[in-house]
Design a protein around this motif. Structure first.
Motif, PDB file in Angstrom:
ATOM      1  N   LEU A  49      10.955  46.612  34.353  1.00 46.21           N
ATOM      2  CA  LEU A  49      12.293  47.157  34.531  1.00 46.21           C
ATOM      3  C   LEU A  49      13.112  46.306  35.491  1.00 46.21           C
ATOM      4  N   SER A  52      14.280  43.334  33.770  1.00 46.74           N
ATOM      5  CA  SER A  52      15.383  43.699  32.882  1.00 46.74           C
ATOM      6  C   SER A  52      16.662  43.957  33.673  1.00 46.74           C
ATOM      7  N   VAL A 216      14.191  55.647  31.293  1.00 41.87           N
ATOM      8  CA  VAL A 216      14.495  54.245  30.992  1.00 41.87           C
ATOM      9  C   VAL A 216      13.349  53.551  30.271  1.00 41.87           C
ATOM     10  N   GLY A 218      12.148  49.232  29.722  1.00 44.40           N
ATOM     11  CA  GLY A 218      12.417  47.846  30.080  1.00 44.40           C
ATOM     12  C   GLY A 218      11.682  46.942  29.102  1.00 44.40           C
ATOM     13  N   VAL A 242      17.047  48.058  24.932  1.00 42.25           N
ATOM     14  CA  VAL A 242      17.099  48.348  26.366  1.00 42.25           C
ATOM     15  C   VAL A 242      18.505  48.757  26.792  1.00 42.25           C
ATOM     16  N   PHE A 250      18.983  53.109  30.701  1.00 42.59           N
ATOM     17  CA  PHE A 250      18.933  51.860  31.462  1.00 42.59           C
ATOM     18  C   PHE A 250      20.314  51.465  31.997  1.00 42.59           C
TER      19      PHE A 250
END
Length: 326
Positions: A49, A52, A216, A218, A242, A250
């Protein structure tokens, strides 16, 4: 208004240049440090994450403007990792000690002579990752968040949201919020939009608040969809993107971090640090009082010993006088 309008991609860049103009100008002029802590059990995709979120190790063929080109200042992301395997109460003592140590360092620097150039390494925000595979918070989740909620701004994050259906995701969100309230855990509260803000920002704030905890995903994988490369995960039934707000939160999490970065700093300063500072000064005062009490006690003991010795001498002198009279 579309989801895309509320949560703009901003070229995939996360940094000062995406702050509101007034905040941006002030930040560029003064400069500041911001520390983000990511905590959670192993295997929940924390590193993925962060990759990302900040585009680290991603899009090697793509030119991403550096911070110097964006704001004519140097910005550096420093990563520090503490890996903990034991799942008991002792496992988060290292994290709590780290947070306290940063407060202690800041207090020491603030009390020194060179107060104009203090480096702020205090933890301003903690993304706490929650497993999507349970039925809510685990006992360790509860104990850890209760242990740090007075020290840092906690933002709860449901990891690997693509393992949940939309219905399961919404149910898990409600369950987590109920348990957070039930256990008296204080998480970061997004401030209300000011009355003079535009309607788009007010709506964005409302949506962000309603999205907590953020669910979320990632990914470091580039997938080509309709001639366009995107970050996502490829499954036999389709692609999870994503940066698609219909697939996960996200973009909302990133928007929250960027637009409320200054508020996270201010809450850290005005609430968490002041609590630490107040308690630290009280503890120092108590230690000083105890030291004074110890000295007083020693003095009293010595005075009592001197009186006893004086009484013994007086008695001996009286006995000697009686013998001489005989």
């Amino acid at each position: 208004m579309s989801e895309k309008g509320r949560f703009p991609d901003a070229g995939g860049y996360v940094g000062f240049a995406n702050l509101p103009n007034q905040v941006h100008r002030k930040s560029v002029k003064k400069g500041f440090e911001f520390t983000l802590m990511v905590v959670g059990e192993s295997g929940l995709g924390k590193s993925t994450l962060i990759n990302s979120l900040f585009l680290t190790d991603l899009y090697p063929e793509r030119f991403i403007p550096g911070a110097a080109e964006k704001i004519e200042r140097t910005v550096q992301i420093e990563a520090s990792t503490v890996e903990i395997e034991r799942e008991d109460q002792d496992c988060f003592k290292t994290i709590i000690q780290y947070i306290d140590n940063q407060f202690e360092r800041y207090l020491h620097d603030e009390s020194g002579l060179n107060r104009r150039h203090i480096v702020d390494n205090r933890v301003h925000c903690c993304f706490y990752f929650i497993s999507p595979f349970g039925h809510g918070l685990k006992p360790l989740d509860v104990e850890f968040m209760k242990a740090i909620h007075s020290k840092v701004n906690i933002v709860p994050v449901i990891a690997k949201a693509d393992t949940l259906t939309l219905r399961e995701r919404d149910r898990l969100k409600r369950r987590i919020l109920d348990e957070i309230a039930e256990h008296g855990i204080r998480i970061y509260q997004l401030p209300d939009a000011d009355s003079d803000e535009d309607e788009e920002f007010k709506e964005q704030t409302r949506v962000l608040k309603a999205s907590i905890p953020f669910a979320v995903i990632g990914s470091n994988q580039l997938i080509e969809v309709k001639g366009k490369k995107i970050r996502g995960r490829l499954y036999p039934w389709g692609v999870v993107e994503v940066e698609n707000p219909e697939h996960n939160d996200f973009l909302k999490l990133r928007t929250m971090l960027v637009t409320h970065m200054q508020d996270l700093q201010e809450v850290t300063q005005d609430l968490h640090y002041e609590n630490f500072r107040s308690e630290r000064l009280k503890r120092t005062g108590r230690d000083a009082d105890e030291e004074v009490m110890d000295k007083d006690q020693i003095l009293l003991q010595k005075e009592a010993e001197l009186r006893r010795m004086q009484e013994m001498i007086t008695q001996m002198q009286a006995q000697m006088k009686m013998k001489s009279d005989e």
